[in-house]
Design a protein around this motif. Structure first.
Motif, mmCIF file in Angstrom:
data_model
loop_
_atom_site.group_PDB
_atom_site.id
_atom_site.type_symbol
_atom_site.label_atom_id
_atom_site.label_comp_id
_atom_site.label_asym_id
_atom_site.label_seq_id
_atom_site.Cartn_x
_atom_site.Cartn_y
_atom_site.Cartn_z
ATOM 1 N N LEU B 61 0.837 -1.212 0.000
ATOM 2 C CA LEU B 61 0.000 0.000 0.000
ATOM 3 C C LEU B 61 0.863 1.251 0.000
ATOM 4 O O LEU B 61 0.588 2.217 -0.718
ATOM 5 N N ALA B 62 1.947 1.219 0.806
ATOM 6 C CA ALA B 62 2.832 2.393 0.867
ATOM 7 C C ALA B 62 3.492 2.619 -0.482
ATOM 8 O O ALA B 62 3.589 3.753 -0.965
ATOM 9 N N ARG B 64 2.357 1.722 -3.375
ATOM 10 C CA ARG B 64 1.363 2.238 -4.322
ATOM 11 C C ARG B 64 1.149 3.736 -4.092
ATOM 12 O O ARG B 64 1.082 4.527 -5.029
ATOM 13 N N GLN B 65 1.068 4.089 -2.782
ATOM 14 C CA GLN B 65 0.860 5.510 -2.465
ATOM 15 C C GLN B 65 2.020 6.332 -3.016
ATOM 16 O O GLN B 65 1.831 7.396 -3.601
ATOM 17 N N THR B 69 1.893 9.266 -5.727
ATOM 18 C CA THR B 69 2.402 10.603 -5.422
ATOM 19 C C THR B 69 3.427 11.030 -6.463
ATOM 20 O O THR B 69 3.395 12.160 -6.960
#
Lengths: 252, 182
Positions: B61-62, B64-65, B69
């Protein structure tokens, strides 16, 4: 077939809705010692397998663009994480693995229990009472460790008139100790009742005339049970979060 | 299905059959077994989740974030560049337009100056020619006046002689001068 059913009817319809919950050894023998491998053991093990498949095997590719199984894992993660963060607060995030364990176990056990001829582990008070007591003990110990005696402020409603406070304290105290009871009975009761009702309808299916209605009713009940399986897991988890919030921030 | 479970229960022994009418959930003799296996299950799930599954999902998830960004930042950068390019283009266009205006103004001024020059020259030429012509006319007029006076004197002397008179030159001159004075 019909005569058989009528034969059963003559001796009274045979309903054994609770037989599905009987714990029995899988590898022969009658005695159930604490270590005996029983049908409970089997379905608990299958729940572990389900959790592993969903959250470990499904996410093994670590794709930035997720596959379907990875999406399910991420969805479950996000769902519980957001619940913990929103309900119990940011400082409860440390308990996320614990709450995720509870949620994933209950959801998987509930859904595995919906497989015909399966054994539903969460329909047993032995299981849900342990789950609820784990939460209760954790929350109580955590409350005293984090807040010391201030945790007792949970029972002393400072916003109420002084004269009412002792009475409210007694009520709060009772309700606090009723928590694990309702917490466990809610889950096991819902699951057990639904499964038993399905079995009762299945018993009626032995009568040829009623069987179409019975099959319809079983189908409808099954749909409801699918809903209940998820909702009860959700309720159990969110209540855990609420109790956790009480332990971390006992002031009303 | 019902008969099958009944058989299973029946073949299970007297204690199971006895507990069948009640709730198997309240048969405390097997609670120890269930609790033991449940605790094993929970511990296994907890370790699988906290050691493998949750860190992995959190990392995904990180990541992907981070990717999102980064992509957004990149898009922002590209957008900024596009805006800059457009500004440069507009600037160039404005410059070119201003230059064109300058050139036009210069050309116009040059033409005007040339025109004024030419006009002045032509005016001067015309003036010179006019002056010359006037001079010529004045000369012609002067000579004409002289001729008139000579002719008048001759004519007057002739007329006087024709009338039988005798006129001396002095009188005739005076008379002609008096008449042509006006």
């Amino acid at each position: 077939m019909a005569t058989e059913a009528h034969g059963a009817e003559e001796g009274g319809l045979v309903f054994h809705p609770m037989d599905q919950f009987i714990v029995k050894p899988l590898l022969g023998g009658d005695a159930v010692h604490w270590y005996t491998i029983t049908n409970v053991t089997l379905w608990l093990f299958l729940a572990v397998i389900a959790v592993v498949v969903l959250l470990v095997v499904g996410t093994s590719r670590r794709a930035v663009v997720p596959s379907r199984s990875q999406s399910i894992g991420e969805l479950a993660y996000g769902f519980v994480y957001k619940m913990v963060e929103d309900v119990a607060g940011k400082d409860a995030v440390g308990f996320f693995p614990y709450i995720m364990t509870l949620f994933m176990f209950i959801v998987c056990a509930n859904f595995l229990g919906l497989i015909p001829m399966s054994f539903t582990t969460t329909s047993h008070f032995a299981v849900t009472v342990v789950l609820a007591l784990l939460v209760f003990v954790t929350v109580t110990v955590l409350g005293f460790v984090k807040n010391g005696t201030k945790f007792l402020g949970l029972f002393w409603v400072s916003s109420a008139p002084l004269a009412l406070r002792p009475i409210l304290a007694v009520i709060e105290l009772i309700s606090y100790f009723v928590r694990p009871v309702s917490h466990s009975i809610r889950l096991a009761g819902n699951v057990m009742a639904g499964h038993a009702v399905i079995k009762v309808f299945a018993g009626f299916a032995a009568i040829a005339v009623i069987s179409p209605v019975s099959v319809l009713a079983i189908t409808a009940m099954y749909g409801l049970e699918v809903l209940v399986s998820f909702i009860q897991a959700y309720v159990f988890t969110i209540l855990t979060c609420v109790y956790l919030k009480d332990a971390l921030h006992p002031s009303h | 299905m019902a008969t099958e479970t009944t058989e299973a229960a029946a073949g299970h022994g007297a204690d199971a059959a006895a507990s069948a009418p009640g709730m198997p959930q309240l048969d405390f003799s097997n609670w120890g077994n269930q609790i033991f296996w449940l605790l094993v299950t929970l511990v296994v799930i907890y370790f699988v989740l906290s050691r493998i599954a949750l860190p992995r999902i959190a990392a995904v998830l990180a990541e992907r974030q981070g990717t999102i960004t980064n992509d957004l930042a990149k898009a922002e950068e590209l957008k900024r560049q596009a805006v800059e390019a457009e500004e440069a283009y507009n600037q160039a266009l404005a410059d070119a337009r201003a230059e064109a205006q300058n050139i036009i103004a210069e050309a116009k001024a040059e033409i005007t100056a040339e025109l004024a020059d030419a006009t002045a020259k032509a005016d001067a030429e015309i003036a010179a020619k006019a002056a010359e012509s006037e001079k010529a006319i004045a000369e012609i007029r002067a000579s004409a006046m002289e001729n008139v006076v000579i002719v008048a004197k001759d004519t007057a002397a002739e007329i006087v002689s024709a009338l039988g008179g005798k006129a001396d030159a002095k009188t005739i001159d005076a008379a002609v001068a008096e008449r042509t004075k006006g």
